[in-house]
Design an enzyme around this catalytic site. Sequence first.
Site, PDB file in Angstrom:
ATOM      1  N   LYS A   1      46.506  42.677  40.713  1.00 28.32           N
ATOM      2  CA  LYS A   1      45.722  42.195  41.858  1.00 28.32           C
ATOM      3  C   LYS A   1      46.137  40.787  42.254  1.00 28.32           C
ATOM      4  O   LYS A   1      46.332  40.499  43.423  1.00 28.32           O
ATOM      5  CB  LYS A   1      44.215  42.142  41.514  1.00 28.32           C
TER       6      LYS A   1
ATOM      7  N   ARG B   1      32.560  41.947  40.483  1.00 31.57           N
ATOM      8  CA  ARG B   1      32.901  42.587  39.219  1.00 31.57           C
ATOM      9  C   ARG B   1      31.689  43.212  38.539  1.00 31.57           C
ATOM     10  O   ARG B   1      31.828  43.767  37.452  1.00 31.57           O
ATOM     11  CB  ARG B   1      33.456  41.506  38.301  1.00 31.57           C
TER      12      ARG B   1
ATOM     13  N   ARG C   1      52.290  38.889  30.083  1.00 32.80           N
ATOM     14  CA  ARG C   1      52.092  38.035  31.273  1.00 32.80           C
ATOM     15  C   ARG C   1      52.205  36.551  30.904  1.00 32.80           C
ATOM     16  O   ARG C   1      51.698  36.118  29.882  1.00 32.80           O
ATOM     17  CB  ARG C   1      50.714  38.319  31.867  1.00 32.80           C
TER      18      ARG C   1
ATOM     19  N   ARG D   1      47.773  33.135  28.948  1.00 32.84           N
ATOM     20  CA  ARG D   1      46.329  32.938  29.031  1.00 32.84           C
ATOM     21  C   ARG D   1      45.691  33.352  27.704  1.00 32.84           C
ATOM     22  O   ARG D   1      46.082  34.352  27.120  1.00 32.84           O
ATOM     23  CB  ARG D   1      45.753  33.807  30.165  1.00 32.84           C
TER      24      ARG D   1
ATOM     25  N   ARG E   1      38.065  43.007  27.136  1.00 36.47           N
ATOM     26  CA  ARG E   1      38.083  42.958  28.599  1.00 36.47           C
ATOM     27  C   ARG E   1      38.040  44.373  29.194  1.00 36.47           C
ATOM     28  O   ARG E   1      37.414  44.604  30.217  1.00 36.47           O
ATOM     29  CB  ARG E   1      39.323  42.205  29.092  1.00 36.47           C
TER      30      ARG E   1
HETATM   31  P1  AMP Z   1      40.735  37.186  35.957  1.00 33.70           P
HETATM   32  O1  AMP Z   1      41.694  36.067  36.168  1.00 33.70           O
HETATM   33  O2  AMP Z   1      40.239  37.780  37.249  1.00 33.70           O
HETATM   34  O3  AMP Z   1      41.233  38.224  34.995  1.00 33.70           O
HETATM   35  O4  AMP Z   1      39.425  36.537  35.285  1.00 33.70           O
HETATM   36  C1  AMP Z   1      39.495  35.896  34.026  1.00 33.70           C
HETATM   37  C2  AMP Z   1      38.104  35.767  33.431  1.00 33.70           C
HETATM   38  O5  AMP Z   1      37.274  34.994  34.306  1.00 33.70           O
HETATM   39  C3  AMP Z   1      37.349  37.079  33.265  1.00 33.70           C
HETATM   40  O6  AMP Z   1      37.668  37.759  32.067  1.00 33.70           O
HETATM   41  C4  AMP Z   1      35.897  36.586  33.278  1.00 33.70           C
HETATM   42  O7  AMP Z   1      35.541  35.983  32.043  1.00 33.70           O
HETATM   43  C5  AMP Z   1      35.945  35.491  34.327  1.00 33.70           C
HETATM   44  N1  AMP Z   1      35.682  36.026  35.679  1.00 33.70           N
HETATM   45  C6  AMP Z   1      36.546  36.099  36.734  1.00 33.70           C
HETATM   46  N2  AMP Z   1      35.966  36.657  37.805  1.00 33.70           N
HETATM   47  C7  AMP Z   1      34.701  36.962  37.411  1.00 33.70           C
HETATM   48  C8  AMP Z   1      33.599  37.592  38.064  1.00 33.70           C
HETATM   49  N3  AMP Z   1      33.670  38.019  39.337  1.00 33.70           N
HETATM   50  N4  AMP Z   1      32.449  37.736  37.348  1.00 33.70           N
HETATM   51  C9  AMP Z   1      32.331  37.295  36.082  1.00 33.70           C
HETATM   52  N5  AMP Z   1      33.338  36.719  35.409  1.00 33.70           N
HETATM   53  C10 AMP Z   1      34.516  36.549  36.064  1.00 33.70           C
END
Ligand code: AMP
Length: 212
Positions: free
Chosen positions: A13, A88, A127, A159, A170
Amino acid sequence: MILILFGPPGVGKGTQAKILSSQMKIAHIATGDILREAVSRATEMGKKAKAFMDRGELVPDDVVIGIIQDRLKEDDARSGFILDGFPRTLPQAEALDKVFRKAGIKVDHVISMEVDRGLLVKRLTARRVCRNCGSIFNLLIDQLNDSVCPRCGGELYQRDDDKEETIARRFEVYQKQTKPVKDFYRNKNMLVEMDGLGEIEEITSRLKNILK
Ligand code: AMP
């Protein structure tokens, strides 16, 4: 153009949202990026979010909904945007719906990118992200020299939540809390499911075909 990009962790994404936002000149709004930035600046919100992120869990809804409400008010969101990683959870989807309805904003597309889980785990552990420019690379496809970003020379890092032990959590969270959001949009006849497997350029053109 208002696009919601949806899909499991590691589906691509972020990579696609970056490409589309630069080609279409619309904002790329990624809650994960905003939260990581807050963590690295050690703001109050960042400190609160870090523990959840490190465990591979979701940051509480009120925090992320607040982030999105503020971000959508910024100037660059006026000409359109791509939401990446938001909503989410069902409460997030409902809150967004309310914000959009109040502002008279209509979502053009909700696209769910689909890839087999086994491959996603491989992709996530491989990644690497540039600490400086935010570019995303993958050891499975990109020829990387040491830990240096080929675009800007910045440092590449993995990360914390891309480490194997956190990835399983996750996926559990995705299955339980995020997948119902798909039904929310499906019930509104807004959801398009798309095969997310293939070369980066191939996926971009697949997405653009849907956006046409
Ligand atoms: P991502 O980069 O989108 O994979 O997000 C990394 C982490 O940020 C996730 O595993 C969550 O802990 C937090 N996070 C990102 N977006 C959200 C969301 N919409 N709601 C809750 N936590 C989020």
